[in-house]
Design a protein around this motif. Structure first.
Motif, PDB file in Angstrom:
ATOM      1  N   MET A  41       0.854  -1.193   0.000  1.00 20.90           N
ATOM      2  CA  MET A  41       0.000   0.000   0.000  1.00 20.90           C
ATOM      3  C   MET A  41       0.882   1.232   0.000  1.00 20.90           C
ATOM      4  O   MET A  41       1.863   1.299   0.706  1.00 20.90           O
ATOM      5  N   THR A  42       0.530   2.209  -0.819  1.00 20.83           N
ATOM      6  CA  THR A  42       1.251   3.484  -0.830  1.00 20.83           C
ATOM      7  C   THR A  42       0.246   4.613  -0.760  1.00 20.83           C
ATOM      8  O   THR A  42      -0.885   4.489  -1.228  1.00 20.83           O
ATOM      9  N   PRO A  43       0.613   5.769  -0.190  1.00 23.91           N
ATOM     10  CA  PRO A  43      -0.308   6.889  -0.094  1.00 23.91           C
ATOM     11  C   PRO A  43      -0.619   7.455  -1.461  1.00 23.91           C
ATOM     12  O   PRO A  43       0.212   7.448  -2.354  1.00 23.91           O
ATOM     13  N   ASP A  44      -1.891   7.914  -1.634  1.00 27.34           N
ATOM     14  CA  ASP A  44      -2.282   8.479  -2.920  1.00 27.34           C
ATOM     15  C   ASP A  44      -1.592   9.811  -3.148  1.00 27.34           C
ATOM     16  O   ASP A  44      -1.364  10.575  -2.235  1.00 27.34           O
ATOM     17  N   PHE A  45      -1.296  10.098  -4.405  1.00 25.46           N
ATOM     18  CA  PHE A  45      -0.724  11.382  -4.790  1.00 25.46           C
ATOM     19  C   PHE A  45      -1.869  12.278  -5.251  1.00 25.46           C
ATOM     20  O   PHE A  45      -2.639  11.914  -6.147  1.00 25.46           O
TER      21      PHE A  45
ATOM     22  N   GLY B 277       1.477   5.985   9.542  1.00 29.18           N
ATOM     23  CA  GLY B 277       1.173   4.585   9.773  1.00 29.18           C
ATOM     24  C   GLY B 277       0.501   3.890   8.611  1.00 29.18           C
ATOM     25  O   GLY B 277       0.164   2.701   8.701  1.00 29.18           O
ATOM     26  N   VAL B 278       0.307   4.607   7.495  1.00 28.36           N
ATOM     27  CA  VAL B 278      -0.250   3.965   6.299  1.00 28.36           C
ATOM     28  C   VAL B 278       0.726   2.919   5.755  1.00 28.36           C
ATOM     29  O   VAL B 278       0.320   1.904   5.193  1.00 28.36           O
ATOM     30  N   LEU B 279       2.020   3.190   5.955  1.00 26.01           N
ATOM     31  CA  LEU B 279       3.079   2.272   5.530  1.00 26.01           C
ATOM     32  C   LEU B 279       3.824   1.810   6.782  1.00 26.01           C
ATOM     33  O   LEU B 279       4.821   2.404   7.171  1.00 26.01           O
ATOM     34  N   PRO B 280       3.360   0.757   7.441  1.00 24.34           N
ATOM     35  CA  PRO B 280       4.004   0.307   8.682  1.00 24.34           C
ATOM     36  C   PRO B 280       5.348  -0.353   8.403  1.00 24.34           C
ATOM     37  O   PRO B 280       5.655  -0.718   7.256  1.00 24.34           O
ATOM     38  N   PRO B 281       6.197  -0.503   9.435  1.00 23.20           N
ATOM     39  CA  PRO B 281       7.489  -1.177   9.258  1.00 23.20           C
ATOM     40  C   PRO B 281       7.320  -2.543   8.620  1.00 23.20           C
ATOM     41  O   PRO B 281       6.406  -3.302   8.952  1.00 23.20           O
TER      42      PRO B 281
ATOM     43  N   ASN C  36      17.356  -5.694  -4.294  1.00 25.86           N
ATOM     44  CA  ASN C  36      16.735  -4.463  -4.787  1.00 25.86           C
ATOM     45  C   ASN C  36      15.307  -4.281  -4.275  1.00 25.86           C
ATOM     46  O   ASN C  36      14.591  -3.411  -4.758  1.00 25.86           O
ATOM     47  N   GLN C  37      14.900  -5.117  -3.327  1.00 28.64           N
ATOM     48  CA  GLN C  37      13.615  -4.883  -2.682  1.00 28.64           C
ATOM     49  C   GLN C  37      13.741  -3.704  -1.715  1.00 28.64           C
ATOM     50  O   GLN C  37      14.785  -3.500  -1.115  1.00 28.64           O
ATOM     51  N   VAL C  38      12.654  -2.960  -1.578  1.00 30.07           N
ATOM     52  CA  VAL C  38      12.647  -1.801  -0.679  1.00 30.07           C
ATOM     53  C   VAL C  38      11.583  -2.030   0.384  1.00 30.07           C
ATOM     54  O   VAL C  38      10.402  -2.232   0.066  1.00 30.07           O
ATOM     55  N   LEU C  39      12.002  -1.998   1.648  1.00 29.91           N
ATOM     56  CA  LEU C  39      11.095  -2.210   2.766  1.00 29.91           C
ATOM     57  C   LEU C  39      11.086  -0.975   3.665  1.00 29.91           C
ATOM     58  O   LEU C  39      12.117  -0.307   3.825  1.00 29.91           O
ATOM     59  N   VAL C  40       9.932  -0.692   4.237  1.00 26.52           N
ATOM     60  CA  VAL C  40       9.861   0.362   5.250  1.00 26.52           C
ATOM     61  C   VAL C  40      10.635  -0.120   6.471  1.00 26.52           C
ATOM     62  O   VAL C  40      10.444  -1.247   6.945  1.00 26.52           O
ATOM     63  N   ALA C  41      11.534   0.716   6.969  1.00 32.27           N
ATOM     64  CA  ALA C  41      12.388   0.324   8.093  1.00 32.27           C
ATOM     65  C   ALA C  41      11.589   0.345   9.389  1.00 32.27           C
ATOM     66  O   ALA C  41      10.472   0.878   9.460  1.00 32.27           O
TER      67      ALA C  41
END
Length: 382
Positions: free
Chosen positions: A1-5, A131-135, A177-182
Motif C-alpha cells: 500500500m502506498t499513499p495516494d498522490f 502509519g499507512v506504511l508500517p514497518p 533491490n527490494q525496498v522495505l519500510v524500516a
C-alpha cells in the motif's frame, strides 16, 4: 500500500510531446546520435559539434540542480551529470558524446509532467509517519509511479526518492533491490558513519593526502547503504577533513581542521587489541566465522540480541583480530592498502563503543566484515 498522490496528472493526457523544450532536447539527442554514427577511429569525431549541442543545456541543468533543493540524491544526480560534461569535454569524442547524451536524456525525463523527486519522497515519508506504511511494508516502485501519475520513463525519480528515504533511515534497500519500510528509527546512521570515518582520518589510518576506498567498498565496510556513505563523506567534506569530487575517491585533505596523528605502527595496533582482548577466547576459525555470521545477520535483520550474546560475539571478534593482525602484516609488509585494512579493523573494534543496542549491532557488523578481510589477508598462515 502506498499513499495516494493528490491531483496526479494523467501521463496519457498530458501530451509532453508538445512541450517546446522537450522537442528541442529530443532533437539535439537525435543530432548527438547522428554524430555518433558518423564517428570512425581514423578521422575521429566531431567533438566541437558535441559541445555546441550540449553547452546551451548546461544552464538548464544548473537550474534543475537548484530546483532539486531538499533532495540530496537529486542534487547529486545533476551535479554529477554537469561535472561529467565539463570534465569529459577534453577526453575525446566518444566520452564527450556519451556524457552529453546522458545529460540530455535526464533533462528529457525531467521535463515530463509529474511530481519531483522531493515530492515523491515527501509523500512516502508522510505515509510512513501516518502509519499507512508500517514497518516491513514492501514498497513497489511501479505502484509509486502509478500513484504519482508517472510512466516507467520516470523511474529515475522514484529511485532517487528511495535513496533519500534510505539515507534518512526510513526504508531499507536490500541486495535483491527490494525496498522495505524500516523499523523505528533510533539512530542517525549518517552521523554514526561520519563519526567512524572521522576517527579513521584523525588517528592516521587514512593519512594526509591518501585516498579512501571507493563508495561501494566503504558501503561494505560500514555495513551501510551507499546513500548513507555518500552523505557521511559529504559531511566530512563540509567539515574540512576530506575532498569529495564526483566519480572519484574521497581524499584526505593536506590540512584538516584539527591536528591528526601519523599512521600508527603495527605494534601499536596489535598492542591496543591485545589489551582489549579477553583471555581464554576460542580462536578456532570455524567459531570465528560463526561469530561473524551472527553479527552480520543481526544487522541485516535489524535484530535486537540480548546483551550477553552481543558481549560474547564482540569478545570473539576482538580476540580474533588481535591474533590475525600480525599474521596478515607479515604477508603484506609493504602494502599500504593492507595496512589500512588492519587499521580500520582496530578502529572499528575499539573506537567509542556506544550504549545504544542498535548502534552496537551496527558496529559489530562493521567489525565482522573487517575481521573477515584480515582473515583473507592472513591466508594460509591463519
Amino acid at each position: 500500500m502506498t499513499p495516494d498522490f493528490e491531483a496526479a496528472p494523467d501521463p496519457q493526457s498530458a501530451e509532453p510531446v508538445g512541450d517546446p523544450t522537450l522537442i528541442r532536447i529530443r532533437s539535439d539527442l537525435a543530432a548527438l546520435r547522428r554524430l555518433g554514427k558518423q564517428y570512425d577511429t581514423v578521422s575521429g569525431g566531431d567533438t566541437e559539434g558535441v559541445l555546441r549541442l550540449v553547452t546551451p543545456w548546461l544552464p538548464v541543468a544548473e537550474g534543475r540542480l537548484q530546483a532539486a533543493e531538499g533532495s540530496p540524491a537529486d542534487q547529486a544526480r545533476w551535479r554529477s551529470l554537469i561535472d561529467e560534461v565539463h570534465t569529459r569535454s577534453d577526453a575525446g569524442f566518444v566520452t564527450a558524446n556519451s556524457a552529453a547524451r546522458r545529460l540530455l536524456r535526464e533533462l528529457a525525463e525531467a521535463f515530463l509532467p509529474g511530481p519531483s523527486v522531493r515530492e515523491i519522497a515527501d509523500r512516502v515519508r508522510r505515509g510512513i509517519a501516518d502509519g499507512v506504511l508500517p514497518p516491513g511494508t514492501l514498497l513497489s516502485r511501479l505502484r509509486i509511479l502509478a500513484d504519482a501519475g508517472l510512466t516507467p520513463a520516470s523511474g529515475t525519480r522514484v529511485d532517487l526518492a528511495l535513496q533519500d528515504l534510505a539515507a534518512d533511515g526510513l526504508v531499507v534497500v536490500r541486495h535483491s533491490n527490494q525496498v522495505l519500510v524500516a523499523g523505528r528509527k533510533t539512530c542517525d546512521q549518517v552521523t554514526i558513519a561520519a563519526d567512524l570515518l572521522r576517527a579513521l582520518v584523525s588517528t592516521g589510518i587514512y593519512p594526509l593526502m591518501s585516498s579512501l576506498p571507493g563508495q561501494q567498498d566503504l558501503s561494505r565496510l560500514l555495513a551501510a547503504e551507499r546513500p548513507i556513505v555518500s552523505r557521511a563523506l559529504h559531511r566530512l567534506h563540509e567539515e574540512g577533513y576530506l575532498s569529495v569530487q564526483p566519480s572519484r575517491r574521497a581524499v584526505v585533505r593536506p590540512v584538516p581542521p584539527v591536528p591528526v596523528s601519523g599512521p600508527p605502527t603495527l605494534e601499536d595496533l596489535v598492542g591496543r587489541l591485545r589489551r582489549a582482548a579477553p583471555s581464554g577466547t576460542n580462536l578456532d576459525r570455524a567459531s570465528l566465522r560463526k561469530s561473524c555470521r551472527r553479527a552480520k545477520t543481526w544487522q541485516h535483520r535489524r535484530s535486537a540480541p540480548d546483551a550477553e550474546s552481543l558481549r560474547e560475539v564482540r569478545q570473539s571478534l576482538v580476540a580474533a583480530a588481535a591474533d590475525l593482525l600480525p599474521l596478515a602484516a607479515r604477508r603484506h609488509p609493504d602494502d599500504p592498502d593492507a595496512h589500512a585494512v588492519l587499521g580500520y579493523t582496530v578502529t572499528a573494534a575499539l573506537h567509542d563503543w556506544p550504549a545504544e543496542r542498535e548502534i552496537e549491532v551496527w558496529r559489530l557488523a562493521c567489525v565482522a566484515t573487517a575481521v573477515l578481510d584480515v582473515l583473507d589477508l592472513a591466508g594460509a598462515a591463519a
